[in-house]
Structures are given as C-alpha cells and as structure tokens.
Design a protein around this motif. Sequence first.
Motif, short mmCIF file in Angstrom:
data_model
loop_
_atom_site.label_atom_id
_atom_site.label_comp_id
_atom_site.label_asym_id
_atom_site.label_seq_id
_atom_site.Cartn_x
_atom_site.Cartn_y
_atom_site.Cartn_z
N ARG A 173 -5.18 -76.39 71.64
CA ARG A 173 -5.48 -75.31 70.70
C ARG A 173 -6.58 -75.78 69.75
O ARG A 173 -6.45 -76.84 69.14
CB ARG A 173 -4.24 -74.93 69.88
CG ARG A 173 -3.19 -74.17 70.67
CD ARG A 173 -1.97 -73.85 69.80
NE ARG A 173 -0.99 -73.08 70.54
CZ ARG A 173 -0.89 -71.76 70.49
NH1 ARG A 173 -1.73 -71.07 69.72
NH2 ARG A 173 0.03 -71.12 71.19
N ASP A 185 -2.35 -78.93 77.25
CA ASP A 185 -2.27 -77.71 76.45
C ASP A 185 -3.03 -77.95 75.15
O ASP A 185 -2.64 -78.80 74.34
CB ASP A 185 -0.80 -77.40 76.16
CG ASP A 185 -0.60 -75.96 75.70
OD1 ASP A 185 -1.59 -75.32 75.28
OD2 ASP A 185 0.54 -75.47 75.76
N GLN A 222 -7.52 -74.81 86.38
CA GLN A 222 -6.98 -75.71 87.40
C GLN A 222 -8.06 -76.71 87.79
O GLN A 222 -9.24 -76.36 87.85
CB GLN A 222 -6.56 -74.92 88.65
CG GLN A 222 -5.38 -73.99 88.45
CD GLN A 222 -4.07 -74.73 88.25
OE1 GLN A 222 -3.91 -75.87 88.69
NE2 GLN A 222 -3.12 -74.09 87.58
N ARG A 234 -6.95 -70.56 81.19
CA ARG A 234 -6.17 -71.44 82.06
C ARG A 234 -7.10 -72.02 83.11
O ARG A 234 -7.85 -71.28 83.77
CB ARG A 234 -5.01 -70.67 82.70
CG ARG A 234 -3.99 -70.23 81.64
CD ARG A 234 -2.95 -69.27 82.20
NE ARG A 234 -2.12 -68.74 81.12
CZ ARG A 234 -0.94 -69.24 80.76
NH1 ARG A 234 -0.46 -70.31 81.38
NH2 ARG A 234 -0.24 -68.70 79.78
N ARG A 243 -6.38 -72.52 74.06
CA ARG A 243 -6.48 -71.37 73.15
C ARG A 243 -7.47 -71.72 72.06
O ARG A 243 -7.36 -72.78 71.43
CB ARG A 243 -5.12 -71.03 72.53
CG ARG A 243 -4.19 -70.31 73.48
CD ARG A 243 -3.12 -69.55 72.71
NE ARG A 243 -2.24 -68.83 73.61
CZ ARG A 243 -1.46 -67.82 73.24
NH1 ARG A 243 -1.45 -67.42 71.98
NH2 ARG A 243 -0.68 -67.21 74.10
N GLU A 283 -9.17 -68.74 84.50
CA GLU A 283 -8.83 -67.37 84.08
C GLU A 283 -8.94 -67.28 82.56
O GLU A 283 -8.37 -68.10 81.84
CB GLU A 283 -7.41 -67.01 84.51
CG GLU A 283 -7.22 -66.93 86.03
CD GLU A 283 -8.05 -65.86 86.69
OE1 GLU A 283 -8.36 -64.84 86.02
OE2 GLU A 283 -8.40 -66.03 87.88
N ASP A 287 -7.59 -67.06 75.44
CA ASP A 287 -6.64 -67.92 76.13
C ASP A 287 -7.21 -68.20 77.52
O ASP A 287 -7.53 -67.25 78.25
CB ASP A 287 -5.28 -67.22 76.24
CG ASP A 287 -4.26 -68.08 76.95
OD1 ASP A 287 -3.81 -69.08 76.38
OD2 ASP A 287 -3.90 -67.74 78.11
N SER A 329 -4.88 -77.25 82.78
CA SER A 329 -5.00 -77.12 81.33
C SER A 329 -4.85 -75.67 80.89
O SER A 329 -5.14 -74.74 81.65
CB SER A 329 -6.38 -77.63 80.85
OG SER A 329 -6.57 -78.97 81.19
N ARG A 330 -4.39 -75.52 79.66
CA ARG A 330 -4.40 -74.23 78.99
C ARG A 330 -5.08 -74.43 77.65
O ARG A 330 -4.74 -75.37 76.91
CB ARG A 330 -2.99 -73.69 78.79
CG ARG A 330 -2.97 -72.32 78.13
CD ARG A 330 -1.57 -71.84 77.87
NE ARG A 330 -1.58 -70.50 77.28
CZ ARG A 330 -0.49 -69.88 76.85
NH1 ARG A 330 0.69 -70.48 76.93
NH2 ARG A 330 -0.58 -68.67 76.32
#
Length: 343
Positions: free
Chosen positions: A88, A86, A171, A169, A118, A150, A167, A115-116
């Motif tokens: 930022r 995650d 894979q 996302r 921002r 996405e 934001d 992962s995400r």
Amino acid sequence: MKQDVIELDGAIGGGQVLRSALSLSMVTGQTFRIERIRARRSRPGLLRQHLTAVMAAAQVCGAKIQGAELGSQTLIFEPGPIRGGDYRFAIGTAGSCTLVLQTVLPALLLAPQASRVRISGGTHNPLAPPSDFLSRSWLPLLRRMGAEVELTLLRHGFVPAGGGEIDVRVQPSKLSALHLCERGLPLSQQAFALTAGLAPNVGIRELDRVVRRLNMASTELNAVILDPACGPGNVLLLEYAFEHVTEVFSAFGQASLRSEKMADAAINQAADWLQSGAAVAEHLADQLLLPMVLAGGGSFTTPRMTEHLHSNISVIERFVPITIQCEEEGAERLRVEVRAREQ
C-alpha cells in the motif's frame, strides 16, 4: 568486489528520468546516483509523488537509499532482491497514482511471487496518464506481451484534493517481444466527459466541441457525472480503438480554462496522431520502451522524437545492453526498434 555506480544527470528530463532509473535499477540490480533531479522544472527536486515512487521502489526491493526527502535533487539508490507481496502506497496529495505504479510494475513482473498493490492519491492528473489510459491502452499491450496484470479504479481523485485509489494485481510474468508498427483497421471511437462537483453543462460543452471538430456521432458521446465527493474535477477522454492498438487522449479542466479550450487540448492530440499514420502517440511510445526492454526486443512507430522519448532512451542505455534505433519513415512517422546490443 564493489559494483560501479551508474551516474545520471536528472536535468536531461523531468520525473520520468528518475522513475525509469528506479525501474531499471530494480530489475538489473545496479546502483545509481542521480543529481540535479528535475533541475529545469519550476519546483526542482523530489515532490511528494516522486518521493512516493522512490519509497515504493525501495520497499519492493529492500533498497538502501540516500537523499530521499522532499526537495532533494540528489539520490543514491542501491537495490536488493525484488519481493512480491501486498503493498500500500499513499502519496498524501493528488500526486499521480499511475506514475508510481509504472515505476514498480516492471520489478513486480519479475518478482518470485504474486503481488497486490493499492495506491492512493490522484488518478486523473495533468501531466500524467489517467487510470483510463493504463486500463484501456497500455495494459492491454502489456498483456499481449505476456504480462498478467489487472487494474481496478476504486475511486477517482482529481487535483488538488486527490483522494483517489487504484488496486492492482500482478502475477510473475515473462514478457515476449511486441511489434506494433501499424494500427490496423479502425473499430470504434468514443468520447467521455467526466465531471465531479461541477455544473452539468461543463461536460456537455466539451462534448459539443468534440462533435464540431471530430464529427463524432451522438451514440459515441458519454457524459459521466461522478460522486461530487470526488471533486471538484473534470476530464475529457477520447478513445480510438483499432485492430492492433487503442489510444486514449485526455485533457483536464481548470478553473481559469473555458470548456471549449480544454476540449481542444485533447482534440489536438488525437487529430495529430490520426493524421500521422503512426501506430502509437507520443505518451504511449514513452511507456512501451521499458516493457520492450524487459522482453528483450520490440518495435513501434510514433509521430516524432520527443524530449521524453529521447531522455528515456538515454537512461535505458545506461543500464542494459540494449540498442534502441530510431529511424524516420517520412515527416510524421518515426520507427523505434529495441533489440539486444551486438557483442
């Protein structure tokens, strides 16, 4: 045994040379040293968005870095193993969120876990792809190659205020080759005039120009008024969907530029590509190279060789055993093929 360091001259291009080197360093595990970063630009060295890209890349792979400071024209980047997670990243200005994303995305596709990400800053900037280009043009092609990504636009951010956010996302994904040499049949065309904190007639004048020069119907025109808190800001987007590719062209409003002149900048890009017969325009061409390298192959046609395309090829060939062959197929069509180098 200490590995060799790849030496790069940043003066062969702008920030793209640095971003491509960061991406390739992360995915190959090779250390690089770059000098004369953005040496030919009016403000040479690392600006805030470039520094954010460096620090984002370092965080994703636990890199050791030297020279990562504003204005620096020399950087050493020694990558470690790629880590999902995650993240930022705050640019702190209206610097481009999309360029920072494009720097770290190749590595995140190879990460051992999802992962995400921002990223806050500018989402609609001159000299950078707007988030609409990524979501409607670039990412659909990456998904066709096998990427699971996405992107959500949370808030628009224009120059000079910034304040936008995306934001994303991701894979872990294995990419396969994409061959994109023809557009296919036309499906739709649309124009979007986005304004924030400006008089309503700004977008209307831009769309009027589109009607006069591109003969779009009223049903294909979209005037979008955003929250004034996102502004002041203005972007014109021209979207052309074909069977095999969707292209998005953009131009950005400036205080000293008449709406009609601003619209012409996007219209001229679209008209140039439409008459060329090539599958992808020059910006999408630049941004397909790295995914095709990850996939181990691919090809596309584009109107011509550009400085960005040439410098990107130069950097890629320093890091990976890939051959990128460019062959003219007439006056306004260049075929670019990416393939593994013969031993």
